[in-house]
Structure formats: C-alpha cells, structure tokens
Design a protein around this motif. Structure first.
Motif, PDB file in Angstrom:
ATOM      1  N   THR A   7      -4.726  -0.515   6.691  1.00  0.00           N
ATOM      2  CA  THR A   7      -4.354   0.138   5.645  1.00  0.00           C
ATOM      3  C   THR A   7      -5.744   0.512   4.929  1.00  0.00           C
ATOM      4  N   LYS A   8      -5.672   1.437   4.034  1.00  0.00           N
ATOM      5  CA  LYS A   8      -7.000   1.886   3.148  1.00  0.00           C
ATOM      6  C   LYS A   8      -7.777   0.747   2.372  1.00  0.00           C
ATOM      7  N   ASP A   9      -6.949  -0.283   2.035  1.00  0.00           N
ATOM      8  CA  ASP A   9      -7.773  -1.313   1.168  1.00  0.00           C
ATOM      9  C   ASP A   9      -8.290  -2.376   2.195  1.00  0.00           C
ATOM     10  N   THR A  63     -11.645  -2.794   4.155  1.00  0.00           N
ATOM     11  CA  THR A  63     -12.951  -2.032   3.938  1.00  0.00           C
ATOM     12  C   THR A  63     -14.068  -2.912   4.389  1.00  0.00           C
ATOM     13  N   THR A 116      -7.668   4.098  10.115  1.00  0.00           N
ATOM     14  CA  THR A 116      -7.113   3.958   8.928  1.00  0.00           C
ATOM     15  C   THR A 116      -5.567   4.499   9.417  1.00  0.00           C
ATOM     16  N   GLU A 117      -4.754   3.537   8.804  1.00  0.00           N
ATOM     17  CA  GLU A 117      -3.293   3.722   8.927  1.00  0.00           C
ATOM     18  C   GLU A 117      -2.783   4.820   7.888  1.00  0.00           C
ATOM     19  N   ILE A 118      -2.042   5.875   8.038  1.00  0.00           N
ATOM     20  CA  ILE A 118      -1.614   6.662   7.044  1.00  0.00           C
ATOM     21  C   ILE A 118      -1.252   6.309   5.723  1.00  0.00           C
ATOM     22  N   ASP A 119      -1.439   6.672   4.535  1.00  0.00           N
ATOM     23  CA  ASP A 119      -1.312   5.907   3.255  1.00  0.00           C
ATOM     24  C   ASP A 119      -0.010   6.303   2.654  1.00  0.00           C
ATOM     25  N   SER A 177       3.825   1.421   0.920  1.00  0.00           N
ATOM     26  CA  SER A 177       3.890   0.600   2.301  1.00  0.00           C
ATOM     27  C   SER A 177       3.113  -0.460   2.028  1.00  0.00           C
ATOM     28  N   LYS A 210       0.542  -3.621   2.089  1.00  0.00           N
ATOM     29  CA  LYS A 210      -0.719  -3.683   1.680  1.00  0.00           C
ATOM     30  C   LYS A 210      -1.420  -4.579   2.459  1.00  0.00           C
TER      31      LYS A 210
END
Length: 124
Positions: free
Chosen positions: A49-51, A53, A76-79, A83, A85
C-alpha cells in the motif's frame, strides 16, 4: 503447471526492519505450508500500500537460502478508498502438480480480512 500462491500481511509501522521481518515470516510460512522449493518458483510479485515506503519487502526474500536467482518485483497496490493500510501482498508463481484447491494461501495480522474464506488468523 504453474500455480499462484498468495500471501498478505500488515505491519504496525512503516519501518524497514519491521517490513522485512514481517515479509520474511510470511514467505517462510508460504514456503513451508506448500512445500515450495525456490528452484520451482517462476517469479514473485510483491505489492504494498502507498503508506509503505521505508524499504523494499523483496529484501526479505533475498535473506533466504536458495532465492538468489528468483525474479522478484515490488510495486504499489492501487489506492482504493478505505482499503487496508500498511499491507504487503505477495503473489508467488510456482511450478507444481498440486491442485489449485489444495494450495495453502497465507494471511497474517489484519490481512486475514482480505480473504476470510481462505484464512486462519495469525498474529495481531
């Protein structure tokens, strides 16, 4: 024949050591439950997920004996709104004669909510 072996976990924070350790534990269980030999693995996709990094989760796989030449890609998974985290998902493509319904997919921590029809709760 190739089969996909799915795994997912969540981490409590975006920290490199936590990401690598949780990913390593997940991969080791996927391998153990399915009798996977790294020489029979075509490739591994790891999405986050985008968090997440702090590091590449694929580094966990590189710490395991025999996995040096297995192609691995992180993405990266789609945001999707609302969804899960701090989630790491793995799709391992394996050469196996195991029937699809006999593959043991592994979900840890809050990721058990992704596929409750396939999971037993582990962790959190």
């Amino acid at each position: 024949m190739t089969r996909g072996v799915r795994g997912a976990t969540t981490v409590p924070k975006n920290e490199a050591t936590v990401i690598i350790e949780n990913t390593k534990i997940l991969i080791e269980e996927m391998v153990s439950k399915n009798g996977i030999d790294p020489s029979e693995v075509s490739h591994v996709f790891i999405s986050v997920t985008k968090d997440i990094t702090a590091t590449f989760p694929a580094k966990a796989l590189r710490k395991l004996t025999g996995w040096t030449y297995v192609p691995v890609m992180c993405m990266t998974e789609i945001d999707v709104p609302n969804s899960l985290k701090l989630c790491i998902r793995i799709m391992m493509v394996v050469n196996t004669d195991t029937p699809q319904h006999k593959i043991d997919h592994v979900f840890h921590n809050q990721a058990v909510n992704l596929r409750p029809d396939l999971t037993e709760k582990v962790g959190e």
